[in-house]
Design an enzyme around this catalytic site. Structure first.
Site, PDB file in Angstrom:
ATOM      1  N   GLU A  50      51.441  72.643  35.985  1.00 47.61           N
ATOM      2  CA  GLU A  50      52.856  72.973  35.802  1.00 47.61           C
ATOM      3  C   GLU A  50      53.576  72.859  37.134  1.00 47.61           C
ATOM      4  OE1 GLU A  50      52.860  76.065  32.046  1.00 47.61           O
ATOM      5  OE2 GLU A  50      53.112  76.866  34.050  1.00 47.61           O
ATOM      6  N   SER A  92      56.446  74.597  33.558  1.00 43.69           N
ATOM      7  CA  SER A  92      56.454  75.931  32.995  1.00 43.69           C
ATOM      8  C   SER A  92      57.669  76.069  32.096  1.00 43.69           C
ATOM      9  CB  SER A  92      56.531  76.971  34.119  1.00 43.69           C
ATOM     10  OG  SER A  92      56.878  78.235  33.611  1.00 43.69           O
ATOM     11  N   ASP A 126      49.225  82.011  34.183  1.00 44.76           N
ATOM     12  CA  ASP A 126      49.843  80.824  34.764  1.00 44.76           C
ATOM     13  C   ASP A 126      50.656  81.152  36.007  1.00 44.76           C
ATOM     14  OD1 ASP A 126      48.740  79.478  32.627  1.00 44.76           O
ATOM     15  OD2 ASP A 126      50.516  78.237  32.304  1.00 44.76           O
ATOM     16  N   CYS A 158      49.237  85.129  26.269  1.00 46.56           N
ATOM     17  CA  CYS A 158      49.844  84.220  27.242  1.00 46.56           C
ATOM     18  C   CYS A 158      49.490  82.764  26.983  1.00 46.56           C
ATOM     19  CB  CYS A 158      49.535  84.689  28.658  1.00 46.56           C
ATOM     20  SG  CYS A 158      50.478  86.202  29.039  1.00 46.56           S
ATOM     21  N   ASP A 159      49.914  81.913  27.884  1.00 44.11           N
ATOM     22  CA  ASP A 159      50.223  80.522  27.586  1.00 44.11           C
ATOM     23  C   ASP A 159      49.197  79.740  26.771  1.00 44.11           C
ATOM     24  OD1 ASP A 159      52.200  81.359  29.275  1.00 44.11           O
ATOM     25  OD2 ASP A 159      52.290  79.529  30.416  1.00 44.11           O
ATOM     26  N   LYS A 160      47.934  79.716  27.185  1.00 40.97           N
ATOM     27  CA  LYS A 160      46.967  78.832  26.523  1.00 40.97           C
ATOM     28  C   LYS A 160      46.173  79.539  25.437  1.00 40.97           C
ATOM     29  CE  LYS A 160      48.657  76.097  29.401  1.00 40.97           C
ATOM     30  NZ  LYS A 160      49.474  77.138  30.042  1.00 40.97           N
ATOM     31  N   CYS A 212      55.846  87.071  30.102  1.00 34.96           N
ATOM     32  CA  CYS A 212      57.085  87.077  30.893  1.00 34.96           C
ATOM     33  C   CYS A 212      58.315  86.913  30.000  1.00 34.96           C
ATOM     34  CB  CYS A 212      57.023  85.997  31.957  1.00 34.96           C
ATOM     35  SG  CYS A 212      55.707  86.299  33.168  1.00 34.96           S
TER      36      CYS A 212
END
Length: 556
Positions: free
Chosen positions: A442, A468, A78, A119-121, A191
């Protein structure tokens, strides 16, 4: 065993010949076949270590008597995708990940799965797949990044994005920017703040689908390798006892996850992902319940970007289980539900002490008596809007100001950096929702620019897109219905007064019903000329308040 369909009996002789071609021995074929879903790639910092995690999982599976078989899942970074067309392709991968994992698992008859996301997804996508497939599954993430150290202070990626705005405002030198650039992301891992990836990896523990430390053990710690081996071993117990994801991810588990979400102050993206995962598990998760839970759940953590602590600090303080143990002191959790450990949630968290009340506030000394996320409603958001309340400064909890209206993120960023936004303004960014984007970008660049230019305590931002987990301030996203389908956000005009009342969960534009009706009569949808996956996604995606899930239209 489920894998008998691909390896046992006369009819499966051709299948066995293909296993021979893969180098599998007869002994390996006779053991349970465990699929290991690896999100490893060389473009996402949170995923560059997953090859080591996967090897450790494989060893754990083999040690416990299974046959590990690795197959891939895609992942978008992202941060790298932020602020350009790439961000239209971030959220949409969640469904690709779920769909492709379903295809691989069903086509090859696996007895169990170990999901290795970070990570995100990937985390929500693989949780969706786990619920949909409902075969024994356990999660082991790649772990968070260590915080950077810059001029004696801990920093994370959000500081990097905000620094760009600070440079634009003439308040930071290029030399200081370059030092941040070199030091802010010092290791592999997701992160280092309570951003979306870490939020979802922590909530995987709260759902009961990951072992203790899944969300908090830093990526570079050898403890993470040991965790992966234990996850590999534990999947064999789940297969043996046929403990499946829907046994674990029941309604009580989702209530736990929402409650922990409020206590941790997770990313607002959790309000997209939890309903989507719940839908796959056959659980209806209406966001109206979020405010009810928030009203009685204290916010115990202020991790970056809400405060000065990071994932490594949460880990040292006792992690997710310590937060959950605090919550049990006021009977805020369901403790009698099963988990992947083979024990109940209550047994898992019993005795998990809070080792640092500066990082995890005690239940009697919270940052606030209400949770970290709020769902807002009003004539601007009839269905809902979402804000990370724990990251909003006190003076912006209630705010009124003139609308500054932009039909895309890029135009808003130009205005912010061009000095055209002033204290008191309410920036409205629309046509960035699930259909309008498409892909619900985002908005970390504009929120970071606002903060970097010193406007974080005087300017609000409202969008039908999303934020985000690194965003902070009065940033209200997921406004539903979105502009692309004619939601009220499409009818806002420059200078309209917008009223934000976070304590009372209200979001309104001070325009009469008659005037809004007149504007609606003149409104025309924006034309989009799309091809490929985004075109198909736009046709199937639902609104943000429903988790932006994909549904085939009923008339088809």
């Amino acid at each position: 065993m489920r894998s008998d369909s691909v390896k046992t009996g006369t009819q499966q002789a051709p299948h066995r010949s293909l296993f021979n071609a893969l180098g599998f021995t007869k002994e390996e074929r006779e053991r349970p076949l465990i699929g290991i879903v690896s999100s490893y790639n060389e473009i996402v910092p949170g995923h560059m270590n997953l090859d080591k995690i996967v090897e450790a999982v494989k060893m754990g599976v083999a040690m416990a008597g299974g046959t590990p078989v690795v197959f891939p899942a895609i992942a978008v970074c992202d941060g790298i995708a932020m602020g350009h067309i790439g961000m239209k392709y971030s959220l949409v991968t969640r469904d690709l990940i779920a769909d492709s994992t379903e295809c691989m698992a069903m086509a090859h008859g696996f007895d169990g799965l170990v999901m290795v996301p970070n990570c995100d997804k990937n985390v929500p996508g693989l949780l969706m797949a786990a619920a949909r497939l409902n075969i024994p599954t356990i999660f082991c993430s790649g772990g968070p990044m260590l915080a950077g150290r810059v001029k004696g202070q801990k920093k994370s990626l959000s500081a990097m994005f905000e620094a760009v705005g600070t440079v634009a405002a003439g308040k930071m030198s290029m030399e200081d920017l370059e030092e941040l650039e070199e030091k802010v992301c010092p290791t592999c891992g997701s992160c280092s703040g309570m951003y979306t990836a870490n939020s979802m990896n922590c909530l995987t523990e709260a759902l009961g689908m990951g072992l203790r430390g899944n969300g908090t053990i830093p990526a570079v710690y050898s403890e993470r390798i040991r965790l992966a081996k234990h996850a590999g071993m534990q999947i064999m117990e789940l297969v043996s006892k046929d403990i499946k994801p829907r046994d674990i991810m029941n309604e009580k588990a989702f209530m736990n996850a929402l409650t922990v979400d409020m206590a941790l102050g997770c990313s607002t993206n959790s309000m997209l992902h939890l309903p989507a995962i719940a839908k796959e598990a056959g659980v209806e998760l209406n966001l109206d319940i979020a405010n009810e839970l928030s009203s009685k759940t204290p916010n115990l953590c202020h991790l970056a970007p809400a405060g000065p602590t990071y994932m490594e600090d949460l880990n040292e303080a006792g992690g997710v289980y310590a937060v959950m143990n605090e919550l049990t002191k006021k009977n805020l959790l369901n403790t009698d539900i099963p988990t992947v450990t083979g024990k109940t949630m209550g047994e898992n968290i019993s005795g998990c002490l809070n080792m640092n009340p500066e990082v995890i506030r005690t239940i009697d000394n919270p940052y606030s008596t209400t949770g970290g996320i709020a769902v807002l409603k009003g004539n601007l958001a009839p269905d809902s809007g979402v804000v990370k309340r724990s990251a909003v400064v006190p003076e912006m909890m209630v705010h009124e100001g003139p609308a500054r209206v932009f039909d895309c993120e890029d135009d808003a960023i130009d205005a912010i950096k061009g000095g055209k936004i002033v204290a008191g303004d309410v920036i409205v960014i629309r046509y960035e929702g699930p259909k309008g984007g498409p892909g619900m970008r985002e908005m970390l660049n504009p929120t970071s620019a606002i903060a970097g230019m010193g406007l974080g305590s005087s300017v609000a931002l409202i969008t039908d897109g999303r934020f985000s987990g690194a965003s902070r301030g009065a940033s209200i996203g997921h406004v539903s219905p979105e502009a692309a389908v004619g939601g009220p956000i499409a009818l806002v005009e420059e200078g309209d007064i917008i009223s934000i009342d976070i304590p009372n969960n209200k979001l309104d534009v001070k325009v009469s019903d008659e005037e809004l009706a007149a504007r609606r009569a003149k409104w025309q949808p924006k034309e989009q000329h799309l091809t490929g996956y985004l075109a198909r996604y736009r046709e199937l995606v639902t609104s943000g308040n429903r988790g932006a899930v994909l549904e085939v239209p009923k008339n088809q």
